[in-house]
Design a protein around this motif. Sequence first.
Motif, short mmCIF file in Angstrom:
data_model
loop_
_atom_site.label_atom_id
_atom_site.label_comp_id
_atom_site.label_asym_id
_atom_site.label_seq_id
_atom_site.Cartn_x
_atom_site.Cartn_y
_atom_site.Cartn_z
N VAL A 21 29.49 42.37 59.25
CA VAL A 21 28.90 41.39 58.34
C VAL A 21 27.83 40.51 58.98
CG1 VAL A 21 30.98 41.25 56.94
CG2 VAL A 21 30.65 39.61 58.78
N LEU A 61 29.94 43.10 50.07
CA LEU A 61 28.81 42.53 50.81
C LEU A 61 28.40 43.40 51.99
CD1 LEU A 61 29.33 38.69 50.78
CD2 LEU A 61 27.78 40.10 49.48
N ILE A 114 28.72 35.79 43.87
CA ILE A 114 28.16 36.58 44.98
C ILE A 114 28.28 38.06 44.68
CG2 ILE A 114 28.55 37.26 47.36
CD1 ILE A 114 27.69 34.69 47.86
N LEU A 128 24.36 39.81 57.59
CA LEU A 128 24.18 39.09 56.32
C LEU A 128 23.46 37.78 56.60
CD1 LEU A 128 27.66 39.56 54.70
CD2 LEU A 128 25.54 40.69 54.07
N ILE A 184 30.16 32.76 52.81
CA ILE A 184 31.23 33.10 51.88
C ILE A 184 32.14 34.17 52.49
CG2 ILE A 184 30.13 34.93 50.50
CD1 ILE A 184 31.93 31.94 49.02
N VAL A 185 31.58 35.07 53.30
CA VAL A 185 32.43 36.07 53.95
C VAL A 185 33.39 35.40 54.93
CG1 VAL A 185 32.40 37.92 55.64
CG2 VAL A 185 30.90 38.04 53.68
N LEU A 226 36.24 28.60 44.60
CA LEU A 226 36.05 29.64 45.62
C LEU A 226 35.97 31.01 44.96
CD1 LEU A 226 35.81 29.09 48.55
CD2 LEU A 226 38.19 29.69 48.87
N ILE A 262 41.99 35.27 53.88
CA ILE A 262 42.79 36.47 54.11
C ILE A 262 43.79 36.24 55.24
CG2 ILE A 262 42.70 38.86 54.92
CD1 ILE A 262 40.08 39.17 53.42
N GLY A 288 36.10 33.93 53.11
CA GLY A 288 37.02 35.00 52.71
C GLY A 288 37.95 35.36 53.84
N TYR A 296 25.53 34.20 52.41
CA TYR A 296 26.42 35.35 52.26
C TYR A 296 27.42 35.38 53.40
CZ TYR A 296 23.37 37.02 48.58
OH TYR A 296 22.66 37.13 47.42
N PHE A 356 39.38 38.83 48.20
CA PHE A 356 38.41 38.51 49.25
C PHE A 356 38.02 39.75 50.05
CE2 PHE A 356 40.14 34.19 48.58
CZ PHE A 356 38.94 33.62 48.22
N LEU A 399 35.47 41.49 48.12
CA LEU A 399 34.21 40.75 48.28
C LEU A 399 33.51 41.15 49.57
CD1 LEU A 399 32.31 38.17 47.87
CD2 LEU A 399 33.86 37.13 49.50
N ILE A 400 34.28 41.17 50.65
CA ILE A 400 33.67 41.47 51.95
C ILE A 400 33.13 42.89 51.94
CG2 ILE A 400 34.16 41.78 54.41
CD1 ILE A 400 36.13 39.43 54.14
N GLY A 419 25.72 39.16 42.54
CA GLY A 419 24.36 38.95 43.04
C GLY A 419 23.96 37.53 42.71
N ILE A 420 24.08 36.64 43.69
CA ILE A 420 23.91 35.23 43.37
C ILE A 420 22.49 34.93 42.92
CG2 ILE A 420 23.46 34.48 45.73
CD1 ILE A 420 25.55 32.14 44.59
N PHE A 458 32.83 31.38 42.91
CA PHE A 458 31.67 31.58 43.77
C PHE A 458 31.66 33.01 44.30
CE2 PHE A 458 29.29 31.24 47.74
CZ PHE A 458 28.09 30.85 47.18
N THR A 459 32.85 33.50 44.63
CA THR A 459 32.96 34.90 45.02
C THR A 459 32.42 35.81 43.92
OG1 THR A 459 34.94 34.35 46.24
CG2 THR A 459 34.60 36.65 45.77
#
Lengths: 394, 304
Positions: A117, B288, B243, A120, A127-128, B236, A135, A131, A124, B281, B284-285, B246-247, B239-240
Amino acid sequence: MSFASASRRKSFGSALTVAAVFVFACLPFLLGHLAGSSAPYWLDVLNTVGLYAILALSLNIILGHAGLFHMGHAAFFAVGAYVSAILNLTFDWPIMATIPAAALAAGLLAGLVAWPVVHLSGDYLLIVTIGIVEIVRIALTNDIFGLTGGPNGLVGISRPEIMGFRLTRPQHFFYLIWGLVAVSVLLFDWLERSRFGRALKYIREDVVAAESMGVNTNKYKILAFVIGAAWAGLAGTVYASRMRTISPESFNFTESVFLFIIVILGGRGNQKGVLLGSFLVMGLPEIFRGFENKRLLVFGAALVIMMIFRPGGLLPARSPGYKLPEPYRSRYKRLPDLSSGGVFNGAGSRANGPNASASEGFASGQAAAPSSGSGESSDSSKVISVDVGQDLVK
Amino acid sequence: MPDFEFFLQQLSNGLTRGSIYALIALGYTMVYGVMKLINFAHGELFALGAYLGYTLLVVFGLGGSLGPPLAIGLSIIMVVGLVSLAGYLLERVAYRPLRSSDRLAAVVSALGASIFLQNAIMLQWGAQYRAFGADLLPNVVFHIGGFNLPLVRVLVFVAAVAVMAALHVFVHRTRLGLAIRAAAIDQGAAKLMGVDVQKVIILVFIIGPALGGLAGLLVGVYYGQINFNMGQLYGLKAFTAAIVGGIGNITGAMVGGLLLGLLEALGEGYISVIWKDAITFLVLILILVFRPTGLLKERVAEKL
């Protein structure tokens, strides 16, 4: 081509530093006399501040120096604390012996998650990393591998023992934690001056320019993550042995946010700023305990106001432009005129980006501490950018 | 076919939940599109909407005195109005002075505003859960075969989708909408074309919080209880969603929200309840990693 002259500290300044360190080292005794029965409480507060200072200093490598938006530092802190606790409780390792394992585990995790990542950009990545911290927290809460004890966490971690001496009281931890703060400051100061630190700064100022100059940006970004995380893992060990019990809720998103705030509020990329930030964010609210739950309300409002009036943080980092040694300075001074020449248009316009931000950061820096000769530094940074541009054109 | 009914159950649940995420995500994505700023306080504005709805419907007892449809309609109007006012003030106080400074300073200012609002809500309404009355809406459940569909689930979904459709029309068919899209693509160019970017920013800070406040009210009505820090988790996740879509992309936020809701409901139904947020999440990762600018946003060359 190292223009970084080892900054010559004025002897007065270093004497002041030594005096401050000495007074600080005597604090447990002073507090014992001044605060009486509440001394242990204030020492505990100082220990918390110190622990967060270690964490914030390690985050500063990633967020301050490399300029990577990282809001998940609590994840690495948590991994360090849990690895230490598990090794200590399940495998009976002495807690201090778990430090390398904790640092290694946190660093490994950081490398593993940062690797895919790290390319990025800005938000971005932010936010990762959020995350990731979520997790990790959920994994710990759900008793992953049957080792983490679920929502209640782990209890009964042993006290650290250094050469047969068991640390039990707040003043013992005071010296352990603040000793580590000192080590962190020296280590990261050294890193900042090294080739690695310069590469990170270059990446922060202009990642495209860094790459085109042959800096392997991804490698350095991942390294920044690994080093910062490993150090946070070490802080995790200290935390686990100090609290003796850890639970997932100690490592949630809010903790990451507070660390993030410490670094930005204090002044990213500046260790003094980060230390000041740790005191303000973790220490100052304790002084206002009388306000009870209105503290955070005030804290939130104060953050907004601080950022409006000091957007670079309380103690902004020095201008990224390196000061040229005196003999070069006059020689290179003539060069900026070239930047308006047609040949350099392309490179010049790109150089404007970092320069603009550099002079901005510099302007606020000047307001804080007008120092002699600092007027040159923004000039010379421009010179170097042009110099770089010239190399590119060739 | 109990399996299929279970699937429908999760599907409808996920769609409704997703429509709420989408409403909140719209606020994030519109603000981000125009200002390139994560409005961390948006989740708190959402919570504010929930609490204002609670005050109107439960404390003032509008639900009892006016009858459900009128009470909810009136409180929607008031909540939307008040929360968008809060959004405007937020922009004025916490973001406008930082417009020209560093991105990170604005992020911390947003975090500060978020901490402030969350604690203000806690001080005003208390730290415990607050319950919306169960008798607010008639407790009607449609039975389709073995599949149960509560009325409230349908209503929340329909309300959210209707608002989003209206927003879609507004953004794509009106001049103001055009201005918003223009400012999101390139503020400088939009200014040169005569767009009043300042006005667009204010507009975005009114529409976004309005949608967030509405979502807060809907969550209160749908789940029946609210908490002062609900803004953090919902924020959160929304927002995810923004994202993922595509923000900056308004359609993307709607799609991302629905997708996230479905993912969560199906993940919770078929994989594990306790891991559902982790799954969210993780996805999400992964998204991305493979599509660094989200699902709907076109890949653009990095500007130099």
